[in-house]
Design a protein around this motif. Sequence first.
Motif, PDB file in Angstrom:
ATOM      1  N   GLY A 213       0.816  -1.211   0.000  1.00 18.88           N
ATOM      2  CA  GLY A 213       0.000   0.000   0.000  1.00 18.88           C
ATOM      3  C   GLY A 213       0.846   1.257   0.000  1.00 18.88           C
ATOM      4  O   GLY A 213       0.513   2.251  -0.669  1.00 18.88           O
ATOM      5  N   TYR A 214       1.969   1.220   0.719  1.00 16.49           N
ATOM      6  CA  TYR A 214       2.852   2.384   0.736  1.00 16.49           C
ATOM      7  C   TYR A 214       3.461   2.602  -0.646  1.00 16.49           C
ATOM      8  O   TYR A 214       3.632   3.746  -1.082  1.00 16.49           O
ATOM      9  N   GLY A 215       3.759   1.499  -1.341  1.00 19.16           N
ATOM     10  CA  GLY A 215       4.280   1.627  -2.694  1.00 19.16           C
ATOM     11  C   GLY A 215       3.262   2.262  -3.634  1.00 19.16           C
ATOM     12  O   GLY A 215       3.612   3.101  -4.469  1.00 19.16           O
ATOM     13  N   VAL A 216       1.992   1.866  -3.505  1.00 18.40           N
ATOM     14  CA  VAL A 216       0.925   2.464  -4.334  1.00 18.40           C
ATOM     15  C   VAL A 216       0.813   3.956  -4.046  1.00 18.40           C
ATOM     16  O   VAL A 216       0.706   4.784  -4.955  1.00 18.40           O
ATOM     17  N   TRP A 217       0.852   4.299  -2.745  1.00 20.73           N
ATOM     18  CA  TRP A 217       0.753   5.710  -2.373  1.00 20.73           C
ATOM     19  C   TRP A 217       1.946   6.498  -2.907  1.00 20.73           C
ATOM     20  O   TRP A 217       1.808   7.632  -3.379  1.00 20.73           O
ATOM     21  N   THR A 218       3.137   5.889  -2.855  1.00 18.86           N
ATOM     22  CA  THR A 218       4.347   6.551  -3.348  1.00 18.86           C
ATOM     23  C   THR A 218       4.229   6.860  -4.841  1.00 18.86           C
ATOM     24  O   THR A 218       4.564   7.953  -5.301  1.00 18.86           O
ATOM     25  N   ALA A 219       3.722   5.882  -5.596  1.00 21.17           N
ATOM     26  CA  ALA A 219       3.565   6.080  -7.041  1.00 21.17           C
ATOM     27  C   ALA A 219       2.520   7.145  -7.346  1.00 21.17           C
ATOM     28  O   ALA A 219       2.696   7.959  -8.262  1.00 21.17           O
ATOM     29  N   ALA A 220       1.422   7.151  -6.576  1.00 26.88           N
ATOM     30  CA  ALA A 220       0.337   8.090  -6.838  1.00 26.88           C
ATOM     31  C   ALA A 220       0.693   9.516  -6.432  1.00 26.88           C
ATOM     32  O   ALA A 220       0.277  10.477  -7.080  1.00 26.88           O
ATOM     33  N   SER A 221       1.460   9.662  -5.350  1.00 30.37           N
ATOM     34  CA  SER A 221       1.753  10.994  -4.815  1.00 30.37           C
ATOM     35  C   SER A 221       3.032  11.600  -5.373  1.00 30.37           C
ATOM     36  O   SER A 221       3.303  12.782  -5.156  1.00 30.37           O
ATOM     37  N   GLY A 222       3.825  10.773  -6.051  1.00 34.24           N
ATOM     38  CA  GLY A 222       5.099  11.280  -6.548  1.00 34.24           C
ATOM     39  C   GLY A 222       6.114  11.519  -5.447  1.00 34.24           C
ATOM     40  O   GLY A 222       6.966  12.403  -5.550  1.00 34.24           O
ATOM     41  N   SER A 223       6.019  10.714  -4.391  1.00 35.30           N
ATOM     42  CA  SER A 223       6.941  10.848  -3.266  1.00 35.30           C
ATOM     43  C   SER A 223       8.377  10.607  -3.730  1.00 35.30           C
ATOM     44  O   SER A 223       8.640   9.866  -4.670  1.00 35.30           O
ATOM     45  N   GLY A 224       9.299  11.216  -3.029  1.00 34.36           N
ATOM     46  CA  GLY A 224      10.701  11.076  -3.402  1.00 34.36           C
ATOM     47  C   GLY A 224      11.344   9.790  -2.921  1.00 34.36           C
ATOM     48  O   GLY A 224      12.509   9.526  -3.228  1.00 34.36           O
ATOM     49  N   TYR A 225      10.580   8.962  -2.167  1.00 36.75           N
ATOM     50  CA  TYR A 225      11.154   7.720  -1.655  1.00 36.75           C
ATOM     51  C   TYR A 225      11.366   6.719  -2.793  1.00 36.75           C
ATOM     52  O   TYR A 225      10.485   6.517  -3.638  1.00 36.75           O
ATOM     53  N   ASP A 226      12.526   6.096  -2.831  1.00 35.88           N
ATOM     54  CA  ASP A 226      12.892   5.140  -3.885  1.00 35.88           C
ATOM     55  C   ASP A 226      12.319   3.763  -3.530  1.00 35.88           C
ATOM     56  O   ASP A 226      13.026   2.901  -3.004  1.00 35.88           O
ATOM     57  N   TYR A 227      11.043   3.547  -3.825  1.00 31.42           N
ATOM     58  CA  TYR A 227      10.360   2.298  -3.490  1.00 31.42           C
ATOM     59  C   TYR A 227      10.871   1.174  -4.406  1.00 31.42           C
ATOM     60  O   TYR A 227      11.119   1.413  -5.580  1.00 31.42           O
ATOM     61  N   PRO A 228      11.057  -0.073  -3.907  1.00 29.05           N
ATOM     62  CA  PRO A 228      10.658  -0.552  -2.587  1.00 29.05           C
ATOM     63  C   PRO A 228      11.751  -0.527  -1.521  1.00 29.05           C
ATOM     64  O   PRO A 228      11.451  -0.485  -0.350  1.00 29.05           O
ATOM     65  N   LEU A 229      13.028  -0.626  -1.909  1.00 27.69           N
ATOM     66  CA  LEU A 229      14.079  -0.841  -0.919  1.00 27.69           C
ATOM     67  C   LEU A 229      14.845   0.410  -0.568  1.00 27.69           C
ATOM     68  O   LEU A 229      15.835   0.346   0.163  1.00 27.69           O
ATOM     69  N   GLY A 230      14.411   1.561  -1.086  1.00 27.47           N
ATOM     70  CA  GLY A 230      14.989   2.815  -0.675  1.00 27.47           C
ATOM     71  C   GLY A 230      16.379   3.075  -1.235  1.00 27.47           C
ATOM     72  O   GLY A 230      16.886   2.327  -2.088  1.00 27.47           O
ATOM     73  N   PRO A 231      17.037   4.121  -0.745  1.00 28.31           N
ATOM     74  CA  PRO A 231      18.332   4.521  -1.308  1.00 28.31           C
ATOM     75  C   PRO A 231      19.488   3.601  -0.928  1.00 28.31           C
ATOM     76  O   PRO A 231      20.533   3.631  -1.580  1.00 28.31           O
ATOM     77  N   ARG A 232      19.336   2.798   0.135  1.00 30.97           N
ATOM     78  CA  ARG A 232      20.429   1.906   0.570  1.00 30.97           C
ATOM     79  C   ARG A 232      19.864   0.504   0.818  1.00 30.97           C
ATOM     80  O   ARG A 232      19.619   0.114   1.958  1.00 30.97           O
ATOM     81  N   PRO A 233      19.633  -0.244  -0.260  1.00 32.82           N
ATOM     82  CA  PRO A 233      18.926  -1.532  -0.136  1.00 32.82           C
ATOM     83  C   PRO A 233      19.605  -2.524   0.796  1.00 32.82           C
ATOM     84  O   PRO A 233      18.930  -3.139   1.642  1.00 32.82           O
ATOM     85  N   LEU A 234      20.916  -2.713   0.661  1.00 34.24           N
ATOM     86  CA  LEU A 234      21.573  -3.740   1.482  1.00 34.24           C
ATOM     87  C   LEU A 234      21.555  -3.411   2.970  1.00 34.24           C
ATOM     88  O   LEU A 234      21.213  -4.283   3.787  1.00 34.24           O
ATOM     89  N   PRO A 235      21.899  -2.181   3.396  1.00 33.62           N
ATOM     90  CA  PRO A 235      21.769  -1.872   4.819  1.00 33.62           C
ATOM     91  C   PRO A 235      20.333  -1.997   5.319  1.00 33.62           C
ATOM     92  O   PRO A 235      20.105  -2.447   6.447  1.00 33.62           O
TER      93      PRO A 235
END
Length: 326
Positions: A213-235
Amino acid sequence: MLIGFLCALGAGLMWGLVFVAPLMLADYPGLVLSFGRYIGFGLIALLPAWFDRRHIAALTRADWMAALRLSLVGNILYYAALATGIQLADAPLPTMMIGTLPLVISICSNWAPGHPSEAIAWRRLAPSLLIIFAGLMLVNASELDQLGRPGNARTISDYALGCFITLGALAAWTWYPIMNARHLKQHPHIRSSTWATAQGLATLPLALAGFIGYGVWTAASGSGYDYPLGPRPLPFIGLMLTLGLCASWLGTLLWNKASQHLPTSLVGQLIVFETLSALLYAFLRRGEMPAPQVLAGIVLLCVGVLLGMQAFQRAQARSRAALAGE
């Protein structure tokens, strides 16, 4: 006694990790951290669920609905609020606020309907509450002083909002143990290990649904969060699995072991190890020693919580003695 003490210390060291993780992943929203942690915990719970499948299968629909409610409030909402509060206000004061949980839970559970014989007068609690308040104010003053230092990007409004959101986490984890204990008392045939595993299983679909659901909201709102694993996936993956394994599973296992070896009156007070561990990690991350007023505030918090817990234990002992006399 020594085994129980060491297990309680180990549980506190594990639980302290959840307070510093939001600072280590400050570029991840609190909701994402909560969903990630409990996806990890839910996946880990699949293994004990397989070995305990006979008891898991015996749970009723009402049991699973209760597990879903408890998981939603006590796991996902609690940690989302805590992580967000820490990211806004830094770790020390939110950690101290959560450190009042043993006393807050005792107050709420004993003033709840059905426990009038265990309730104690406010005048008996006043000393401990005043000491806790003084400890919180000392740490609050130190943290407000930190806001004005060079390199600190936090504002007073961020700090105030973080403390307010942490109150939501405090409320969630006050509700959770009271309702969890009530369900277990009403269903004594359910083993504690089975119930813990069931909550892990119930958390997994909630966390997965929330993450999607957060991913859907991110796509719809144009949020700057890099879904799904963000800017530092391994950490992110590594820390979420660490929290799921160490804080959610191993910490609970160690605490249950401590509860088996120590008197109830003592084990409830040793939850202070969680607060002390979280503060230790926070100041290690800052690379500095706590200010004298912070150290004084920590001591006052510990003393206040212990005095409050002892007041409740004395009240319960008097209540049991009165019932025995009848």
